[in-house]
Design a protein around this motif. Structure first.
Motif, PDB file in Angstrom:
ATOM      1  N   ASP A   1       0.807  -1.220   0.000  1.00 40.07           N
ATOM      2  CA  ASP A   1       0.000   0.000   0.000  1.00 40.07           C
ATOM      3  C   ASP A   1       0.840   1.270   0.000  1.00 40.07           C
ATOM      4  O   ASP A   1       0.520   2.235  -0.704  1.00 40.07           O
ATOM      5  N   ASP A   2       1.908   1.277   0.786  1.00 38.17           N
ATOM      6  CA  ASP A   2       2.651   2.523   0.964  1.00 38.17           C
ATOM      7  C   ASP A   2       4.116   2.458   0.550  1.00 38.17           C
ATOM      8  O   ASP A   2       4.845   3.433   0.720  1.00 38.17           O
ATOM      9  N   ALA A   3       4.556   1.317   0.040  1.00 36.34           N
ATOM     10  CA  ALA A   3       5.978   1.198  -0.273  1.00 36.34           C
ATOM     11  C   ALA A   3       6.224   0.142  -1.341  1.00 36.34           C
ATOM     12  O   ALA A   3       5.343  -0.667  -1.675  1.00 36.34           O
ATOM     13  N   PHE A   4       7.445   0.171  -1.874  1.00 32.54           N
ATOM     14  CA  PHE A   4       7.950  -0.888  -2.743  1.00 32.54           C
ATOM     15  C   PHE A   4       9.090  -1.589  -2.008  1.00 32.54           C
ATOM     16  O   PHE A   4       9.853  -0.957  -1.264  1.00 32.54           O
ATOM     17  N   TYR A   5       9.194  -2.890  -2.217  1.00 34.86           N
ATOM     18  CA  TYR A   5      10.279  -3.666  -1.639  1.00 34.86           C
ATOM     19  C   TYR A   5      11.085  -4.285  -2.783  1.00 34.86           C
ATOM     20  O   TYR A   5      10.521  -4.922  -3.680  1.00 34.86           O
ATOM     21  N   VAL A   6      12.393  -4.055  -2.747  1.00 37.86           N
ATOM     22  CA  VAL A   6      13.265  -4.491  -3.833  1.00 37.86           C
ATOM     23  C   VAL A   6      14.230  -5.545  -3.312  1.00 37.86           C
ATOM     24  O   VAL A   6      14.896  -5.350  -2.280  1.00 37.86           O
ATOM     25  N   GLY A   7      14.303  -6.666  -4.012  1.00 41.71           N
ATOM     26  CA  GLY A   7      15.221  -7.736  -3.646  1.00 41.71           C
ATOM     27  C   GLY A   7      15.808  -8.386  -4.876  1.00 41.71           C
ATOM     28  O   GLY A   7      15.356  -8.138  -5.999  1.00 41.71           O
ATOM     29  N   SER A   8      16.814  -9.218  -4.677  1.00 45.81           N
ATOM     30  CA  SER A   8      17.483  -9.861  -5.811  1.00 45.81           C
ATOM     31  C   SER A   8      17.626 -11.356  -5.586  1.00 45.81           C
ATOM     32  O   SER A   8      17.622 -11.839  -4.442  1.00 45.81           O
ATOM     33  N   TYR A   9      17.737 -12.070  -6.687  1.00 47.87           N
ATOM     34  CA  TYR A   9      17.931 -13.515  -6.639  1.00 47.87           C
ATOM     35  C   TYR A   9      18.852 -13.931  -7.773  1.00 47.87           C
ATOM     36  O   TYR A   9      18.641 -13.549  -8.927  1.00 47.87           O
TER      37      TYR A   9
ATOM     38  N   PRO B   1       9.779   3.926   0.252  1.00 46.61           N
ATOM     39  CA  PRO B   1       8.454   4.545   0.408  1.00 46.61           C
ATOM     40  C   PRO B   1       7.947   5.090  -0.926  1.00 46.61           C
ATOM     41  O   PRO B   1       8.707   5.680  -1.696  1.00 46.61           O
ATOM     42  N   LYS B   2       6.665   4.903  -1.178  1.00 41.61           N
ATOM     43  CA  LYS B   2       6.089   5.416  -2.429  1.00 41.61           C
ATOM     44  C   LYS B   2       6.051   6.945  -2.442  1.00 41.61           C
ATOM     45  O   LYS B   2       6.417   7.572  -3.431  1.00 41.61           O
ATOM     46  N   ARG B   3       5.499   7.510  -1.399  1.00 38.07           N
ATOM     47  CA  ARG B   3       5.300   8.958  -1.253  1.00 38.07           C
ATOM     48  C   ARG B   3       4.474   9.523  -2.405  1.00 38.07           C
ATOM     49  O   ARG B   3       4.690  10.640  -2.864  1.00 38.07           O
ATOM     50  N   HIS B   4       3.526   8.739  -2.886  1.00 41.27           N
ATOM     51  CA  HIS B   4       2.634   9.208  -3.944  1.00 41.27           C
ATOM     52  C   HIS B   4       1.757  10.361  -3.470  1.00 41.27           C
ATOM     53  O   HIS B   4       1.194  11.095  -4.299  1.00 41.27           O
ATOM     54  N   ASP B   5       1.663  10.536  -2.145  1.00 38.61           N
ATOM     55  CA  ASP B   5       0.861  11.630  -1.607  1.00 38.61           C
ATOM     56  C   ASP B   5       1.392  12.991  -2.021  1.00 38.61           C
ATOM     57  O   ASP B   5       0.656  13.976  -2.034  1.00 38.61           O
ATOM     58  N   LEU B   6       2.694  13.051  -2.374  1.00 43.34           N
ATOM     59  CA  LEU B   6       3.277  14.327  -2.813  1.00 43.34           C
ATOM     60  C   LEU B   6       2.665  14.811  -4.124  1.00 43.34           C
ATOM     61  O   LEU B   6       2.757  15.990  -4.463  1.00 43.34           O
ATOM     62  N   LEU B   7       2.041  13.885  -4.856  1.00 41.86           N
ATOM     63  CA  LEU B   7       1.412  14.256  -6.120  1.00 41.86           C
ATOM     64  C   LEU B   7      -0.104  14.354  -6.014  1.00 41.86           C
ATOM     65  O   LEU B   7      -0.756  14.830  -6.949  1.00 41.86           O
TER      66      LEU B   7
END
Length: 343
Positions: free
Chosen positions: A219-227, A242-248
């Motif tokens: 809902d409020d963030a992206f999680y980045v990982g690797s394999y 954090p997305k911080r889409h609220d800034l837009l």
């Protein structure tokens, strides 16, 4: 894909189609046609960045253009080379094959290719291969080199080129199960970490098909990982962005914002500079530190331009961070590919 790969693919397809009939002309015309779809970038100096973001990999990469381009270039080549006594249909077939393979190959990368334009601007993304992958390009170049040095009727010429095409195509097909396997392990990693993601975007990292990265959305963030395919377990940690889409959210709707959301497919975060300038970061293309450094910046970052009176976003400029590919970073990247650090 990169220009060299598309040139080599076009030349190889041209040679396979008409090399026996017209010799090196097939290679040269194939190479030229293999670069034609990417000439849409010549419009960039004359149009806004907003428009340019939607044009690249648009009409010139579409099925419509395959048909129109095949007819136009097939007719042109037929008229220029009447002495070769090659039917118009064969010239047209060659042009169509070169134009279509260019676009289909681009769809295997992560950028997005509008195959159905103008009926739909949906960007087709298979996301199984990096835009520069030597294991795909080298067989094409090797086969072409042998073919170019042989007479048109030499059987080695034909089979060397076919072998190069076959090997590169086989490698491209193998990137599909490679992606599926990586996605399975990355999903397990999210589950093991207790991260409930709504959707994921998976891509290969630079110049290889072994190390993969995934972006998982909540809902409020992206999680980045690797394999890495050399890893013995699914990923054990993920970076939270954090997305911080609220800034837009309070900004008036505009064509520029709509275009950025469309292009990024929603996989973007927003940041604010000390002077109040807003930045949109498309997370699908990795970072300047190849995703393994401590402070890399997203490669695709757009600085928003706003109307001072209304605050409306009227355009954007792409920011290009300095790449940090020093010896130490490359060594760490290589170690990660080999699965010696599961981060």
């Amino acid at each position: 894909m990169d220009s060299l790969t598309q040139l080599a693919l076009g030349a190889a397809v041209g040679e396979a189609t008409l090399g026996r009939r017209v010799g090196d002309k097939a290679i040269y015309w194939g190479a030229a046609l293999g670069t034609v779809p990417d000439l849409d970038i010549v419009l960039n100096p004359f149009i806004s960045n907003v428009t340019a973001l939607g044009i690249h990999r648009g009409f010139t990469h579409s099925i419509t253009f395959w048909v129109v381009g095949a007819l136009l270039f097939g007719t042109l080549m037929h008229r220029l080379h009447r002495k070769d006594a090659v039917p118009w249909a064969q010239w047209t077939l060659m042009a169509g094959l070169v134009l279509s393979t260019h676009a289909v190959l681009d769809a295997f990368t992560t950028y997005g290719t509008q195959l159905f334009y103008p009926f739909s601007n949906y960007p087709v993304v298979f996301g199984t291969i990096f835009i520069i992958d030597p294991l795909y390009t080298v067989p094409l170049l090797a086969g072409l080199f042998v073919a170019w040095r042989r007479a048109p009727t030499d059987r080695l010429r034909y089979w060397a080129n076919v072998a190069g095409l076959a090997l590169s195509t086989l490698y491209l097909m193998l990137t599909i199960p490679s992606k599926l396997l990586a996605e399975q392990n990355l999903r397990e990693g999210f589950e093991n970490a207790g991260i409930e993601v709504e959707r994921t975007f998976t891509r290969p990292t630079a110049f290889n098909n072994i190390l993969w990265q995934a972006i998982g959305e909540t809902d409020d963030a992206f999680y980045v990982g690797s394999y890495s395919h050399f890893d013995t377990t699914p990923p054990v940690s993920f970076e939270r962005i954090p997305k911080r889409h609220d800034l837009l959210s309070d900004l008036p709707d505009s064509r520029a914002l709509e275009r950025l959301r469309w292009f990024s497919r929603g996989y973007y975060s927003v940041s604010e500079g000390s002077d109040g300038t807003l930045y949109v970061h498309d997370l699908r293309f990795g970072r300047s530190d190849m995703g393994i450094g401590p402070d890399g910046e997203p490669i695709f970052t757009f600085r928003l331009e706003r109307d001072p009176a209304t605050g409306r976003v009227v355009g954007f400029e792409k920011e290009r961070p300095d790449m940090q590919a020093d010896t130490e970073l490359l060594a760490r990247f290589w170690e990660r590919i080999l699965g010696r650090s599961n981060v």
